[in-house]
Design a protein around this motif. Sequence first.
Motif, mmCIF file in Angstrom:
data_model
loop_
_atom_site.group_PDB
_atom_site.id
_atom_site.type_symbol
_atom_site.label_atom_id
_atom_site.label_comp_id
_atom_site.label_asym_id
_atom_site.label_seq_id
_atom_site.Cartn_x
_atom_site.Cartn_y
_atom_site.Cartn_z
ATOM 1 N N PRO A 1 0.847 -1.195 0.000
ATOM 2 C CA PRO A 1 0.000 0.000 0.000
ATOM 3 C C PRO A 1 0.881 1.244 0.000
ATOM 4 C CG PRO A 1 0.142 -0.893 2.201
ATOM 5 C CD PRO A 1 0.943 -1.809 1.313
ATOM 6 N N TRP A 2 0.383 2.342 -0.564
ATOM 7 C CA TRP A 2 1.132 3.598 -0.543
ATOM 8 C C TRP A 2 0.158 4.761 -0.703
ATOM 9 C CZ3 TRP A 2 1.254 6.950 -4.738
ATOM 10 C CH2 TRP A 2 0.810 6.437 -5.945
ATOM 11 N N GLY A 3 0.647 5.969 -0.450
ATOM 12 C CA GLY A 3 -0.166 7.174 -0.624
ATOM 13 C C GLY A 3 -1.469 7.097 0.146
ATOM 14 N N ASN A 4 -2.486 7.758 -0.377
ATOM 15 C CA ASN A 4 -3.791 7.783 0.283
ATOM 16 C C ASN A 4 -4.743 6.795 -0.390
ATOM 17 O OD1 ASN A 4 -3.864 9.374 -2.018
ATOM 18 N ND2 ASN A 4 -5.286 10.879 -1.176
ATOM 19 N N GLY A 5 -4.640 5.526 0.005
ATOM 20 C CA GLY A 5 -5.503 4.490 -0.532
ATOM 21 C C GLY A 5 -5.027 3.873 -1.830
ATOM 22 N N VAL B 1 2.327 12.980 -8.601
ATOM 23 C CA VAL B 1 1.467 12.076 -9.371
ATOM 24 C C VAL B 1 0.093 12.076 -8.733
ATOM 25 C CG1 VAL B 1 1.147 9.676 -10.082
ATOM 26 C CG2 VAL B 1 3.442 10.671 -10.039
ATOM 27 N N GLN B 2 -0.959 12.244 -9.566
ATOM 28 C CA GLN B 2 -2.332 12.322 -9.069
ATOM 29 C C GLN B 2 -3.300 11.606 -9.998
ATOM 30 O OE1 GLN B 2 -2.603 16.691 -9.201
ATOM 31 N NE2 GLN B 2 -2.985 16.607 -7.010
ATOM 32 N N ASN B 3 -4.416 11.184 -9.418
ATOM 33 C CA ASN B 3 -5.568 10.738 -10.196
ATOM 34 C C ASN B 3 -6.686 11.730 -9.951
ATOM 35 O OD1 ASN B 3 -7.704 9.544 -11.472
ATOM 36 N ND2 ASN B 3 -7.755 7.710 -10.212
ATOM 37 N N ASN B 4 -6.911 12.612 -10.892
ATOM 38 C CA ASN B 4 -7.978 13.609 -10.779
ATOM 39 C C ASN B 4 -9.259 13.159 -11.472
ATOM 40 O OD1 ASN B 4 -6.332 15.372 -9.329
ATOM 41 N ND2 ASN B 4 -5.507 16.274 -11.188
ATOM 42 N N GLY B 5 -9.251 11.948 -12.010
ATOM 43 C CA GLY B 5 -10.402 11.448 -12.759
ATOM 44 C C GLY B 5 -11.420 10.747 -11.881
ATOM 45 N N PRO B 6 -12.544 10.312 -12.486
ATOM 46 C CA PRO B 6 -13.637 9.680 -11.745
ATOM 47 C C PRO B 6 -13.478 8.172 -11.568
ATOM 48 C CG PRO B 6 -14.306 10.017 -14.010
ATOM 49 C CD PRO B 6 -12.928 10.612 -13.870
ATOM 50 N N GLU B 7 -12.457 7.562 -12.178
ATOM 51 C CA GLU B 7 -12.262 6.112 -12.091
ATOM 52 C C GLU B 7 -10.843 5.810 -11.636
ATOM 53 O OE1 GLU B 7 -11.214 4.467 -16.330
ATOM 54 O OE2 GLU B 7 -12.834 5.928 -16.543
ATOM 55 N N ASP B 8 -10.620 4.548 -11.244
ATOM 56 C CA ASP B 8 -9.273 4.145 -10.847
ATOM 57 C C ASP B 8 -8.280 4.415 -11.967
ATOM 58 O OD1 ASP B 8 -10.087 3.243 -8.376
ATOM 59 O OD2 ASP B 8 -9.784 1.113 -8.809
ATOM 60 N N LEU B 9 -7.101 4.861 -11.581
ATOM 61 C CA LEU B 9 -5.975 5.019 -12.501
ATOM 62 C C LEU B 9 -5.061 3.828 -12.283
ATOM 63 C CD1 LEU B 9 -4.026 6.585 -14.389
ATOM 64 C CD2 LEU B 9 -3.176 7.749 -12.327
ATOM 65 N N ARG B 10 -4.710 3.141 -13.356
ATOM 66 C CA ARG B 10 -3.774 2.014 -13.293
ATOM 67 C C ARG B 10 -2.612 2.332 -14.219
ATOM 68 N NH1 ARG B 10 -5.541 -2.573 -10.751
ATOM 69 N NH2 ARG B 10 -4.139 -3.856 -11.993
ATOM 70 N N ILE B 11 -1.406 2.208 -13.666
ATOM 71 C CA ILE B 11 -0.200 2.545 -14.431
ATOM 72 C C ILE B 11 0.855 1.455 -14.272
ATOM 73 C CG2 ILE B 11 -0.530 5.050 -14.286
ATOM 74 C CD1 ILE B 11 1.537 5.080 -12.005
ATOM 75 N N PRO C 1 -9.767 7.416 -7.420
ATOM 76 C CA PRO C 1 -10.056 8.839 -7.659
ATOM 77 C C PRO C 1 -9.605 9.673 -6.453
ATOM 78 C CG PRO C 1 -11.902 7.509 -8.360
ATOM 79 C CD PRO C 1 -10.946 6.576 -7.646
ATOM 80 N N GLY C 2 -8.867 10.728 -6.712
ATOM 81 C CA GLY C 2 -8.320 11.570 -5.648
ATOM 82 C C GLY C 2 -7.001 11.066 -5.093
ATOM 83 N N GLY C 3 -6.535 9.906 -5.534
ATOM 84 C CA GLY C 3 -5.278 9.342 -5.045
ATOM 85 C C GLY C 3 -4.090 10.168 -5.509
ATOM 86 N N ALA C 4 -3.102 10.300 -4.643
ATOM 87 C CA ALA C 4 -1.917 11.110 -4.958
ATOM 88 C C ALA C 4 -0.781 10.730 -4.017
ATOM 89 C CB ALA C 4 -2.230 12.595 -4.822
ATOM 90 N N GLU C 5 0.382 11.255 -4.322
ATOM 91 C CA GLU C 5 1.531 11.111 -3.443
ATOM 92 C C GLU C 5 2.098 12.488 -3.156
ATOM 93 O OE1 GLU C 5 4.763 9.002 -5.243
ATOM 94 O OE2 GLU C 5 4.449 9.961 -7.158
ATOM 95 N N ALA C 6 3.004 12.576 -2.214
ATOM 96 C CA ALA C 6 3.619 13.860 -1.881
ATOM 97 C C ALA C 6 4.583 14.283 -2.984
ATOM 98 C CB ALA C 6 4.361 13.743 -0.552
ATOM 99 N N PRO C 7 4.691 15.596 -3.258
ATOM 100 C CA PRO C 7 5.654 16.065 -4.262
ATOM 101 C C PRO C 7 7.076 15.667 -3.860
ATOM 102 C CG PRO C 7 4.220 17.854 -3.544
ATOM 103 C CD PRO C 7 3.962 16.703 -2.643
#
Length: 132
Positions: free
Chosen positions: A14-18, A89-99, A39-45
């Motif tokens: 696990p990492w970041g916020n969820g 790195v951020q997910n500003n979209g309405p669905e899960d981001l997978r990379i 959605p809304g997931g991110a990490e610190a700069p």
Amino acid sequence: MTGPLRATAANHYPWGNGCDGWRLVDRPELSLREERLPPGGAEAPHYHRVSRQIFYVLAGELTIKVPGRILLAKVGEALEIPPGLGHLVQNNGPEDLRILLVSAPDTAGDRYPVEDHAAVPTDVAHHPMYWL
């Protein structure tokens, strides 16, 4: 040579916020990770002094904030972050981001908060550390 690489409970972290990640290749000279940001997931700069990273989008839309710019990548597109460039790195979209995230070399011990200006080496500090 190894067999097929896949995300499993054994290589999950696990990492970041969820957010979730899976270590597919975990060597000092190279890492490959699959990551999921809700959605809304991110990490610190932060930035890396040595590691170069490539973010390849499998699902959703990737937002990476770098000094003075916002970079976007959709499914089938990639963004490259060179050493020394602060990024968020951020997910500003309405669905899960997978990379898929490739780091060469691995980022272990090579992660610095962007607020730590003293740690930015002069040979890669050509990117000003200000944010949008």
